[in-house]
Design a protein around this motif. Structure first.
Motif, PDB file in Angstrom:
ATOM      1  N   ASN A 128      11.108  -2.216   9.984  1.00  0.00           N
ATOM      2  CA  ASN A 128      10.065  -2.440   8.802  1.00  0.00           C
ATOM      3  C   ASN A 128      10.233  -0.703   8.644  1.00  0.00           C
ATOM      4  N   ILE A 129      10.053  -0.424   7.164  1.00  0.00           N
ATOM      5  CA  ILE A 129       9.506   0.475   7.165  1.00  0.00           C
ATOM      6  C   ILE A 129       7.832   0.295   5.390  1.00  0.00           C
ATOM      7  N   ALA A 130       7.207   2.032   5.726  1.00  0.00           N
ATOM      8  CA  ALA A 130       6.015   2.149   4.427  1.00  0.00           C
ATOM      9  C   ALA A 130       6.594   3.667   4.095  1.00  0.00           C
ATOM     10  N   LEU A 131       6.035   3.910   2.920  1.00  0.00           N
ATOM     11  CA  LEU A 131       6.554   4.980   2.361  1.00  0.00           C
ATOM     12  C   LEU A 131       4.850   5.397   2.088  1.00  0.00           C
ATOM     13  N   TRP A 132       4.708   6.479   1.496  1.00  0.00           N
ATOM     14  CA  TRP A 132       3.499   7.612   1.317  1.00  0.00           C
ATOM     15  C   TRP A 132       3.761   7.799   0.014  1.00  0.00           C
ATOM     16  N   SER A 133       2.355   7.331  -0.329  1.00  0.00           N
ATOM     17  CA  SER A 133       2.418   7.538  -1.741  1.00  0.00           C
ATOM     18  C   SER A 133       1.749   8.726  -2.340  1.00  0.00           C
ATOM     19  N   GLY A 134       1.291   8.961  -1.143  1.00  0.00           N
ATOM     20  CA  GLY A 134       0.314  10.188  -1.511  1.00  0.00           C
ATOM     21  C   GLY A 134      -1.382  10.253  -1.834  1.00  0.00           C
ATOM     22  N   MET A 135      -0.865   8.165  -0.999  1.00  0.00           N
ATOM     23  CA  MET A 135      -2.993   7.999  -1.396  1.00  0.00           C
ATOM     24  C   MET A 135      -3.055   6.719  -0.558  1.00  0.00           C
ATOM     25  N   GLU A 136      -1.773   6.515  -0.276  1.00  0.00           N
ATOM     26  CA  GLU A 136      -1.142   5.313   0.452  1.00  0.00           C
ATOM     27  C   GLU A 136      -0.249   4.764   1.225  1.00  0.00           C
ATOM     28  N   TRP A 137       0.163   3.923   2.253  1.00  0.00           N
ATOM     29  CA  TRP A 137       1.490   3.408   2.296  1.00  0.00           C
ATOM     30  C   TRP A 137       1.854   2.238   2.386  1.00  0.00           C
ATOM     31  N   GLU A 138       2.394   1.995   1.553  1.00  0.00           N
ATOM     32  CA  GLU A 138       3.560   1.136   0.500  1.00  0.00           C
ATOM     33  C   GLU A 138       4.704   0.455   2.046  1.00  0.00           C
ATOM     34  N   THR A 139       4.760  -0.905   2.084  1.00  0.00           N
ATOM     35  CA  THR A 139       5.247  -1.324   2.193  1.00  0.00           C
ATOM     36  C   THR A 139       6.754  -2.285   1.719  1.00  0.00           C
ATOM     37  N   PRO A 140       8.071  -2.258   1.047  1.00  0.00           N
ATOM     38  CA  PRO A 140       8.184  -3.510   0.359  1.00  0.00           C
ATOM     39  C   PRO A 140       7.609  -4.835   0.146  1.00  0.00           C
ATOM     40  N   ALA A 141       7.771  -5.806  -0.661  1.00  0.00           N
ATOM     41  CA  ALA A 141       7.239  -7.096  -1.545  1.00  0.00           C
ATOM     42  C   ALA A 141       8.048  -7.722   0.046  1.00  0.00           C
ATOM     43  N   LYS A 142       9.818  -7.689  -0.441  1.00  0.00           N
ATOM     44  CA  LYS A 142      10.596  -8.439   0.050  1.00  0.00           C
ATOM     45  C   LYS A 142      11.541  -8.043   0.620  1.00  0.00           C
ATOM     46  N   PRO A 143      10.643  -7.806   1.922  1.00  0.00           N
ATOM     47  CA  PRO A 143      11.844  -7.153   3.536  1.00  0.00           C
ATOM     48  C   PRO A 143      12.601  -7.893   3.425  1.00  0.00           C
ATOM     49  N   LEU A 144      13.724  -7.638   4.199  1.00  0.00           N
ATOM     50  CA  LEU A 144      14.672  -8.624   4.968  1.00  0.00           C
ATOM     51  C   LEU A 144      13.980  -9.750   5.922  1.00  0.00           C
ATOM     52  N   LEU A 145      13.391  -9.337   7.094  1.00  0.00           N
ATOM     53  CA  LEU A 145      13.062  -9.778   8.045  1.00  0.00           C
ATOM     54  C   LEU A 145      11.063  -9.796   7.539  1.00  0.00           C
ATOM     55  N   LYS A 146      10.633  -9.884   8.098  1.00  0.00           N
ATOM     56  CA  LYS A 146       8.687 -10.161   7.907  1.00  0.00           C
ATOM     57  C   LYS A 146       8.473  -9.558   9.924  1.00  0.00           C
ATOM     58  N   GLY A 147       8.434  -8.713   9.969  1.00  0.00           N
ATOM     59  CA  GLY A 147       8.677  -7.882  10.697  1.00  0.00           C
ATOM     60  C   GLY A 147       7.224  -8.398  11.488  1.00  0.00           C
ATOM     61  N   THR A 148       6.585  -8.438  12.409  1.00  0.00           N
ATOM     62  CA  THR A 148       5.069  -8.591  13.691  1.00  0.00           C
ATOM     63  C   THR A 148       4.897  -7.505  13.444  1.00  0.00           C
ATOM     64  N   ARG A 149       5.778  -6.384  12.885  1.00  0.00           N
ATOM     65  CA  ARG A 149       4.374  -5.573  13.620  1.00  0.00           C
ATOM     66  C   ARG A 149       3.368  -5.431  12.007  1.00  0.00           C
ATOM     67  N   ARG A 150       4.462  -5.312  11.335  1.00  0.00           N
ATOM     68  CA  ARG A 150       4.799  -5.295   9.961  1.00  0.00           C
ATOM     69  C   ARG A 150       3.172  -6.118   9.291  1.00  0.00           C
ATOM     70  N   GLU A 151       3.138  -7.693   9.783  1.00  0.00           N
ATOM     71  CA  GLU A 151       2.476  -8.625   9.579  1.00  0.00           C
ATOM     72  C   GLU A 151       0.807  -7.938  10.184  1.00  0.00           C
ATOM     73  N   GLN A 152       1.278  -7.228  11.508  1.00  0.00           N
ATOM     74  CA  GLN A 152      -0.167  -6.485  11.558  1.00  0.00           C
ATOM     75  C   GLN A 152      -0.832  -5.285  11.534  1.00  0.00           C
ATOM     76  N   LEU A 153       0.157  -4.651  10.851  1.00  0.00           N
ATOM     77  CA  LEU A 153      -0.462  -3.427  10.052  1.00  0.00           C
ATOM     78  C   LEU A 153      -1.243  -3.957   8.750  1.00  0.00           C
ATOM     79  N   LEU A 154      -0.120  -5.428   8.227  1.00  0.00           N
ATOM     80  CA  LEU A 154      -1.059  -5.497   6.625  1.00  0.00           C
ATOM     81  C   LEU A 154      -2.101  -6.045   7.107  1.00  0.00           C
ATOM     82  N   GLY A 155      -2.482  -6.959   8.026  1.00  0.00           N
ATOM     83  CA  GLY A 155      -3.761  -7.320   8.408  1.00  0.00           C
ATOM     84  C   GLY A 155      -4.543  -6.690   8.465  1.00  0.00           C
ATOM     85  N   ASP A 156      -4.377  -5.137   9.006  1.00  0.00           N
ATOM     86  CA  ASP A 156      -5.979  -4.166   9.250  1.00  0.00           C
ATOM     87  C   ASP A 156      -5.140  -3.898   7.983  1.00  0.00           C
ATOM     88  N   TYR A 157      -4.955  -3.827   7.271  1.00  0.00           N
ATOM     89  CA  TYR A 157      -4.795  -2.574   5.604  1.00  0.00           C
ATOM     90  C   TYR A 157      -4.284  -1.369   6.319  1.00  0.00           C
TER      91      TYR A 157
END
Length: 204
Positions: A128-157
Motif C-alpha cells: 500500500n502507499i501513502a503520499l505527503w500533501s504537505g500537511m498529512e499522509w493520504e492513502t488511496p481510498a480504493k486500494p487493490l488490497l486493504k492491507g493490515t498495516r494500512r488498517e492499523q495506520l488508518l485506525g491511529d490516524y
C-alpha cells in the motif's frame, strides 16, 4: 485451486498487528466459504523462536493449510513504473498473483510498479502507499488490497483516505510504501520524474 494468504511479521518473538490479521483472515473465510467459526492465528504461529524480522506465511481456505517462516530483508525500492490496468482485481490476498506479476514484468528498469485503475492511484505490486500533501499522509481510498498495516495506520490516524487521481500525483512531494513486513517510513521516496518513470497501458 486458489488459496489465500496472511503474511505476518514476527519480530523479537512477537506477532505484529495480530488483531488486524485475525480480522482479515476470518472475514475472508466468512465471505468466501461461509465459515462463521473464529480462528485465532496466534494458536498456529510459533513466534517465540524468531527474534529477527521474520515473514510468517499462513496459507488457508476454509481452514489453515500451511504455516511457514522465512527471514525478511527490506527490499531496495528507488523508483516506480506507472502501469494502467482498469480490470485488475485483488480484493482478497490470494496465491493467485498472475495479473500483478504480469504487470510487474512490464516495469522495464524500474524497481517496482505503481498501478493506476480507472484514473486512480492504487498500490504497488506488494505495498500500500501513502503520499505527503504537505500537511498529512493520504492513502488511496480504493486500494487493490486493504492491507493490515494500512488498517492499523488508518485506525491511529497516521494516514487518511482520499481518492488520489493520477493527474494530482505531482501535487504531492513524497510517497511511502508499506505493508505487513515494512514499517511506515522505512521506504520513503521523493516524487519526481526519476522516481516515477515510464507509462504502460494494459487496458484503459
Amino acid at each position: 485451486m486458489c488459496h489465500y494468504i496472511e503474511s505476518i511479521c514476527i519480530e523479537k518473538g512477537q506477532i505484529q498487528n495480530l488483531s488486524f490479521h485475525n480480522k482479515r483472515f476470518n472475514t475472508t473465510r466468512k465471505e468466501l466459504f461461509g465459515s462463521s467459526t473464529f480462528i485465532n492465528l496466534e494458536n498456529y504461529i510459533n513466534a517465540e523462536t524468531h527474534f529477527e524480522r521474520t515473514k510468517c506465511r499462513v496459507i488457508y481456505d476454509q481452514e489453515i493449510i500451511d504455516v511457514s517462516y522465512q527471514p525478511y530483508k527490506l527490499p531496495s525500492i528507488n523508483n516506480l513504473s506507472l502501469v494502467f490496468d482498469n480490470e485488475i482485481n485483488y480484493k482478497y490476498k490470494s496465491t493467485d498473483r498472475n495479473r500483478i506479476n504480469q504487470l510487474f514484468d512490464l516495469r522495464n528498469d524500474a524497481d517496482d510498479i505503481l498501478i493506476v485503475k480507472n484514473g486512480l492511484v492504487t498500490d504497488t505490486s506488494f505495498c500500500n502507499i501513502a503520499l505527503w500533501s504537505g500537511m498529512e499522509w493520504e492513502t488511496p481510498a480504493k486500494p487493490l488490497l486493504k492491507g493490515t498495516r494500512r488498517e492499523q495506520l488508518l485506525g491511529d490516524y497516521t494516514i487518511k483516505e482520499r481518492n488520489i487521481y493520477l493527474e494530482d500525483i505531482y501535487t504531492y512531494n513524497r510517497i511511502r510504501l508499506f505493508n505487513a513486513m515494512i514499517q511506515f517510513g522505512e521506504i520513503d521516496l521523493m516524487i519526481n520524474k526519476f522516481t516515477l518513470k515510464n507509462t504502460i497501458h494494459i487496458n484503459s
